[in-house]
Design a protein around this motif. Sequence first.
Motif, PDB file in Angstrom:
ATOM      1  N   LEU A 191      27.580 -27.925  79.418  1.00 32.27           N
ATOM      2  CA  LEU A 191      26.854 -28.665  80.631  1.00 32.27           C
ATOM      3  C   LEU A 191      27.139 -27.618  81.725  1.00 32.27           C
ATOM      4  N   ILE A 192      28.203 -26.904  81.792  1.00 33.36           N
ATOM      5  CA  ILE A 192      28.483 -25.908  82.935  1.00 33.36           C
ATOM      6  C   ILE A 192      27.427 -25.103  83.631  1.00 33.36           C
ATOM      7  N   PRO A 193      26.963 -24.142  82.505  1.00 32.41           N
ATOM      8  CA  PRO A 193      26.085 -23.161  82.968  1.00 32.41           C
ATOM      9  C   PRO A 193      24.631 -23.563  83.135  1.00 32.41           C
ATOM     10  N   THR A 194      24.469 -24.831  82.373  1.00 29.35           N
ATOM     11  CA  THR A 194      22.991 -25.427  82.559  1.00 29.35           C
ATOM     12  C   THR A 194      22.900 -26.116  84.077  1.00 29.35           C
ATOM     13  N   CYS A 195      24.067 -26.979  84.307  1.00 29.35           N
ATOM     14  CA  CYS A 195      24.038 -27.615  85.627  1.00 29.35           C
ATOM     15  C   CYS A 195      24.205 -26.288  86.834  1.00 29.35           C
ATOM     16  N   MET A 196      24.978 -25.549  86.637  1.00 28.84           N
ATOM     17  CA  MET A 196      25.014 -24.381  87.631  1.00 28.84           C
ATOM     18  C   MET A 196      23.718 -23.691  87.972  1.00 28.84           C
ATOM     19  N   ILE A 197      22.967 -23.509  86.901  1.00 22.39           N
ATOM     20  CA  ILE A 197      21.697 -23.058  86.966  1.00 22.39           C
ATOM     21  C   ILE A 197      20.841 -23.760  87.671  1.00 22.39           C
ATOM     22  N   VAL A 198      20.751 -25.167  87.500  1.00 22.04           N
ATOM     23  CA  VAL A 198      19.947 -26.163  88.262  1.00 22.04           C
ATOM     24  C   VAL A 198      20.362 -25.992  89.707  1.00 22.04           C
ATOM     25  N   ARG A 199      21.693 -25.960  89.976  1.00 21.49           N
ATOM     26  CA  ARG A 199      22.036 -26.380  91.234  1.00 21.49           C
ATOM     27  C   ARG A 199      21.901 -25.035  91.968  1.00 21.49           C
ATOM     28  N   LEU A 200      21.855 -23.876  91.507  1.00 21.78           N
ATOM     29  CA  LEU A 200      21.704 -22.702  92.301  1.00 21.78           C
ATOM     30  C   LEU A 200      20.232 -22.608  92.629  1.00 21.78           C
ATOM     31  N   PHE A 201      19.272 -23.064  91.741  1.00 17.57           N
ATOM     32  CA  PHE A 201      17.925 -23.379  92.142  1.00 17.57           C
ATOM     33  C   PHE A 201      17.808 -24.219  93.483  1.00 17.57           C
ATOM     34  N   GLN A 202      18.395 -25.181  93.248  1.00 17.18           N
ATOM     35  CA  GLN A 202      18.146 -26.275  94.100  1.00 17.18           C
ATOM     36  C   GLN A 202      18.837 -25.828  95.560  1.00 17.18           C
ATOM     37  N   GLN A 203      20.009 -25.486  95.584  1.00 14.97           N
ATOM     38  CA  GLN A 203      20.672 -25.134  96.806  1.00 14.97           C
ATOM     39  C   GLN A 203      20.123 -23.994  97.571  1.00 14.97           C
ATOM     40  N   LYS A 204      19.826 -23.020  96.771  1.00 12.93           N
ATOM     41  CA  LYS A 204      18.981 -21.757  97.192  1.00 12.93           C
ATOM     42  C   LYS A 204      19.935 -20.847  98.004  1.00 12.93           C
ATOM     43  N   ASP A 205      21.303 -21.013  97.722  1.00 12.29           N
ATOM     44  CA  ASP A 205      22.213 -20.169  98.155  1.00 12.29           C
ATOM     45  C   ASP A 205      23.460 -20.108  97.295  1.00 12.29           C
ATOM     46  N   SER A 206      24.478 -19.224  97.820  1.00 13.05           N
ATOM     47  CA  SER A 206      25.380 -19.111  96.610  1.00 13.05           C
ATOM     48  C   SER A 206      26.763 -19.827  97.120  1.00 13.05           C
TER      49      SER A 206
ATOM     50  N   TYR B 235      24.670 -13.239  90.217  1.00 12.40           N
ATOM     51  CA  TYR B 235      24.896 -11.698  90.414  1.00 12.40           C
ATOM     52  C   TYR B 235      23.614 -11.378  91.477  1.00 12.40           C
ATOM     53  N   ASN B 236      22.264 -11.538  90.949  1.00 12.46           N
ATOM     54  CA  ASN B 236      21.134 -11.337  91.605  1.00 12.46           C
ATOM     55  C   ASN B 236      21.028 -11.987  92.975  1.00 12.46           C
ATOM     56  N   LYS B 237      21.790 -13.193  92.852  1.00 20.45           N
ATOM     57  CA  LYS B 237      21.400 -14.237  94.345  1.00 20.45           C
ATOM     58  C   LYS B 237      22.408 -13.343  95.181  1.00 20.45           C
ATOM     59  N   LEU B 238      23.616 -13.127  94.938  1.00 16.86           N
ATOM     60  CA  LEU B 238      24.601 -12.580  95.922  1.00 16.86           C
ATOM     61  C   LEU B 238      23.999 -11.168  96.317  1.00 16.86           C
ATOM     62  N   ILE B 239      23.089 -10.403  95.484  1.00 16.70           N
ATOM     63  CA  ILE B 239      22.823  -9.109  96.004  1.00 16.70           C
ATOM     64  C   ILE B 239      21.685  -9.437  97.079  1.00 16.70           C
TER      65      ILE B 239
END
Length: 223
Positions: free
Chosen positions: A139-154, A209-213
């Motif tokens: 559940l952790i990486p799957t939900c973290m992926i969704v949150r990263l796309f929704q939140q649009k920041d790190s 990683y790519n988001k932070l870059i």
Amino acid sequence: MMLPIGGLFWTVAYLLFFFKGMKDKSYGMPLVPMAFNFTWELIHSFIYPSSHSISLYFNISWFLIDLGIVYTYFKYSYNSFNNFYSIKKVHWLGLSIFTFFIAFMLNFYGELFFSGLQNEITKELLYAEVMVGFIVFLLIPTCMIVRLFQQKDSMGQSFTIALCLTISIIFYTLEISFNPFHHQWGNPFMMLLMASCVIFQLYYTILIYNKLIQEGLNPWKII
């Protein structure tokens, strides 16, 4: 040897989740995996304590650190939920509490159910605590992926957290795959579950990683 290494990196990841959340005034772990992780640790620390002493020590330490992670969620997550879902605070609070309740019940009865199957069928069915733990981890990486796309920041997230989780799950997977003591757990369902955990976690690690870059930040900064 792989078990304590995996547990150590998991502990570091939990600490970083807490410190990053406090630093950013945000929350790192999404609601669903946080609720399932917290209640899993509660159950396997105090209700059905692990039979292996090192696992029990890790479970208790994770539970204590997770109290801080849960604090950052209830302290800082409402604004994020409101921005994305336009949800009233009382509804957010009710949803959050209910999610923790459901997570506890599913972890509690899941342990009873899978333990019963283990005793009734064969030794080939893996130990219930470990199987439920891997399901919860997925559940952790799957939900973290969704949150990263929704939140649009790190905010609340970091590459070092993702990297520690990646190293941890890889070591736990290697432990089950190659330690002769765990060979009876190598059924197709478990192998697929472990592979899914590794793949999704690696994908999330690359994404953050790519988001932070993209944000002009140093991914290797600890928090």
